[in-house]
Enzyme design. Structure first.
Site, PDB file in Angstrom:
ATOM      1  N   ASP A  91      -5.882   3.113  -9.345  1.00  0.00           N
ATOM      2  CA  ASP A  91      -7.154   3.219  -8.628  1.00  0.00           C
ATOM      3  C   ASP A  91      -8.129   4.189  -9.285  1.00  0.00           C
ATOM      4  O   ASP A  91      -7.762   5.051 -10.079  1.00  0.00           O
ATOM      5  CB  ASP A  91      -6.926   3.585  -7.154  1.00  0.00           C
ATOM      6  CG  ASP A  91      -6.387   4.990  -6.927  1.00  0.00           C
ATOM      7  OD1 ASP A  91      -6.198   5.740  -7.901  1.00  0.00           O
ATOM      8  OD2 ASP A  91      -6.155   5.347  -5.744  1.00  0.00           O
ATOM      9  N   ARG A 115       3.821  15.748 -15.902  1.00  0.00           N
ATOM     10  CA  ARG A 115       3.254  16.095 -17.202  1.00  0.00           C
ATOM     11  C   ARG A 115       3.761  15.232 -18.349  1.00  0.00           C
ATOM     12  O   ARG A 115       3.024  14.978 -19.286  1.00  0.00           O
ATOM     13  CB  ARG A 115       3.556  17.566 -17.519  1.00  0.00           C
ATOM     14  CG  ARG A 115       2.851  18.534 -16.575  1.00  0.00           C
ATOM     15  CD  ARG A 115       3.203  19.975 -16.857  1.00  0.00           C
ATOM     16  NE  ARG A 115       2.397  20.873 -16.043  1.00  0.00           N
ATOM     17  CZ  ARG A 115       1.271  21.437 -16.439  1.00  0.00           C
ATOM     18  NH1 ARG A 115       0.805  21.183 -17.645  1.00  0.00           N
ATOM     19  NH2 ARG A 115       0.594  22.246 -15.629  1.00  0.00           N
ATOM     20  N   HIS A 171       1.341   4.883  -2.535  1.00  0.00           N
ATOM     21  CA  HIS A 171       0.889   5.669  -3.686  1.00  0.00           C
ATOM     22  C   HIS A 171       2.095   6.286  -4.378  1.00  0.00           C
ATOM     23  O   HIS A 171       2.882   7.007  -3.747  1.00  0.00           O
ATOM     24  CB  HIS A 171      -0.074   6.765  -3.234  1.00  0.00           C
ATOM     25  CG  HIS A 171      -1.360   6.235  -2.683  1.00  0.00           C
ATOM     26  ND1 HIS A 171      -2.511   6.155  -3.434  1.00  0.00           N
ATOM     27  CD2 HIS A 171      -1.678   5.746  -1.452  1.00  0.00           C
ATOM     28  CE1 HIS A 171      -3.490   5.653  -2.699  1.00  0.00           C
ATOM     29  NE2 HIS A 171      -2.996   5.383  -1.484  1.00  0.00           N
ATOM     30  N   HIS A 210      -9.597   0.800  -0.971  1.00  0.00           N
ATOM     31  CA  HIS A 210      -9.455   1.397   0.361  1.00  0.00           C
ATOM     32  C   HIS A 210     -10.819   1.300   1.058  1.00  0.00           C
ATOM     33  O   HIS A 210     -11.854   1.583   0.455  1.00  0.00           O
ATOM     34  CB  HIS A 210      -9.109   2.880   0.265  1.00  0.00           C
ATOM     35  CG  HIS A 210      -7.720   3.188  -0.189  1.00  0.00           C
ATOM     36  ND1 HIS A 210      -7.141   2.583  -1.269  1.00  0.00           N
ATOM     37  CD2 HIS A 210      -6.813   4.075   0.291  1.00  0.00           C
ATOM     38  CE1 HIS A 210      -5.911   3.092  -1.431  1.00  0.00           C
ATOM     39  NE2 HIS A 210      -5.692   3.991  -0.498  1.00  0.00           N
ATOM     40  N   ASP A 257       1.944   4.128   2.783  1.00  0.00           N
ATOM     41  CA  ASP A 257       0.864   4.912   2.183  1.00  0.00           C
ATOM     42  C   ASP A 257       1.420   6.015   1.276  1.00  0.00           C
ATOM     43  O   ASP A 257       1.614   5.795   0.087  1.00  0.00           O
ATOM     44  CB  ASP A 257      -0.050   5.472   3.272  1.00  0.00           C
ATOM     45  CG  ASP A 257      -1.435   5.858   2.763  1.00  0.00           C
ATOM     46  OD1 ASP A 257      -1.695   5.692   1.548  1.00  0.00           O
ATOM     47  OD2 ASP A 257      -2.263   6.319   3.565  1.00  0.00           O
ATOM     48  N   GLU A 274     -10.999   3.306   6.817  1.00  0.00           N
ATOM     49  CA  GLU A 274      -9.979   4.231   7.299  1.00  0.00           C
ATOM     50  C   GLU A 274     -10.669   5.375   8.028  1.00  0.00           C
ATOM     51  O   GLU A 274     -10.691   5.421   9.252  1.00  0.00           O
ATOM     52  CB  GLU A 274      -9.133   4.750   6.130  1.00  0.00           C
ATOM     53  CG  GLU A 274      -8.046   5.733   6.537  1.00  0.00           C
ATOM     54  CD  GLU A 274      -7.388   6.410   5.342  1.00  0.00           C
ATOM     55  OE1 GLU A 274      -6.318   7.009   5.530  1.00  0.00           O
ATOM     56  OE2 GLU A 274      -7.946   6.358   4.224  1.00  0.00           O
ATOM     57  N   HIS A 308       0.858  -1.189   0.000  1.00  0.00           N
ATOM     58  CA  HIS A 308       0.000   0.000   0.000  1.00  0.00           C
ATOM     59  C   HIS A 308       0.892   1.235   0.000  1.00  0.00           C
ATOM     60  O   HIS A 308       1.283   1.748   1.053  1.00  0.00           O
ATOM     61  CB  HIS A 308      -0.913  -0.001   1.227  1.00  0.00           C
ATOM     62  CG  HIS A 308      -1.965   1.073   1.208  1.00  0.00           C
ATOM     63  ND1 HIS A 308      -3.320   0.792   1.252  1.00  0.00           N
ATOM     64  CD2 HIS A 308      -1.870   2.419   1.143  1.00  0.00           C
ATOM     65  CE1 HIS A 308      -4.003   1.929   1.223  1.00  0.00           C
ATOM     66  NE2 HIS A 308      -3.125   2.938   1.153  1.00  0.00           N
TER      67      HIS A 308
END
Length: 346
Positions: free
Chosen positions: A140, A71, A18, A200, A281, A203, A16
């Site tokens: 996600d 970008r 990002h 998710h 995370d 939480e 987990h």
């Protein structure tokens, strides 16, 4: 070898994390300068102070700034490679990495999905070559953009995506006001096309979010899931099914789910028999790293060495890897833990 050394040197898997949340201030500054984007600070020290977590609104401000500075394909290749380097520094052998393709594609100057996937895979290959680490992808759906959910699912479920390392569909963004049931169609589509379900849940919203993820989305693993502890029937179900939880202690504290490491239910969840894993995370945004999460687990949350090893092995058992690769990695971890244990002096 001290316990601190053990934590640093033990092999790890991270389930987990990002990708956008791994970007360090140095990289953000470099990309902003390349793209002519103004930042709240003009040097790395100033950006480090700005990065220091204050509240959820500040977290979103940084996250949106990061997305605005991503970008070109080489930007995504760069941050993937840099996370791979961080993996090697922490002895993270394997990671399943989340990113939010809709945030980078569905905007006027956005990339297309094949270009974005190719870019992160270029970074993945360079990291594999240079550091010997391995990654897979859990792109996600962002909850507050439900109108794009099926489109994202269609991108992820293509043959090219699955061949390119996409193993699961995730569901991120704010839980409050965006229950799992809104995304049942998109998850069903992805699951029909061979992807795992990895939302998710549990939480910032309680057990009802976890039940919704299980029932409506067929969740096989839960991002966070810690609020399941508020419902004993749910805990019993998760224990019986051995549904893995991707626990992120520092993230939970920063976002106010729990007030401190001492108050965090990590140890209780482990002792209840839940399949707990530890994760960072958004490590750059929460001023943490996976090795820090392991250290907090023993030093502040009270896990024993045996429990910590169990958590480490759980991350491998819960990974979306073919059985042969998973068993080989488990054997490597078990052997490494035994060797480290023999040199431990506490």
């Amino acid at each position: 070898m001290t316990l601190h050394d053990f934590v640093r040197h033990m092999p790890k898997a991270e389930l987990h994390v990002h990708l956008e949340g791994t970007m360090q201030p140095e990289t953000l500054l470099a990309l902003a300068q390349q793209h002519g984007i103004a930042l709240p600070a003009s040097d790395v020290d100033g950006l480090r102070r700005w990065y220091t977590f204050r509240d959820f609104d500040h977290f979103i401000e940084i996250y949106m700034t990061i997305c605005a500075c991503l970008r070109r394909p080489q930007d995504f290749e760069r941050i993937t490679y840099e996370y791979g380097r961080s993996m090697a520094e922490q002895n993270i052998r394997y990671a399943e990495v989340t990113f939010s393709p809709g945030s980078h594609i569905l905007r006027p100057d956005g990339l297309d999905w094949p270009t974005l996937l190719s870019a992160v895979n270029a970074g993945r290959q360079r990291a594999r070559d240079d550091f010997g680490v391995e990654m897979r992808w859990i792109p996600d759906i962002v909850r507050c953009n439900p109108e794009t959910a099926l489109t994202v699912a269609e991108w992820l479920a293509s043959d090219e995506s699955r061949a390119g390392g996409v193993v699961a569909i995730g569901l991120g963004g704010p839980e409050v006001g965006w229950p799992p049931e809104l995304f049942a169609e998109s998850f069903a589509y992805a699951r029909r096309h061979g992807l795992h379900s990895n939302p998710h849940a549990g939480e910032t919203v309680g057990p009802e979010s976890v039940w919704g993820a299980l029932r409506a989305l067929g969740a096989e693993r839960l991002g966070h899931g810690v609020r399941a502890i508020d419902d004993q029937a749910l805990v019993a179900h998760l224990v019986a099914e051995q549904t893995p939880l991707e626990v992120c202690t520092t993230s939970n504290i920063c976002l106010g789910v729990y007030p401190s490491y001492a108050a965090h239910p990590l140890k209780t969840l482990v002792e209840m028999g839940l399949r707990v894993t530890l994760n960072s995370d958004d490590p750059a945004l929460f001023n943490t790293a996976l090795v820090d999460e392991y250290a907090h687990a023993v030093e502040d949350c009270g896990l024993t060495l045996a429990q910590l090893e169990g958590v480490g092995l759980n991350a491998v058992r819960a990974a979306y890897l073919p059985a042969a690769q998973k068993n080989a990695l488990l054997g490597e971890f078990e052997d490494a833990y035994a060797r480290l244990r023999d040199t431990l002096s506490v």
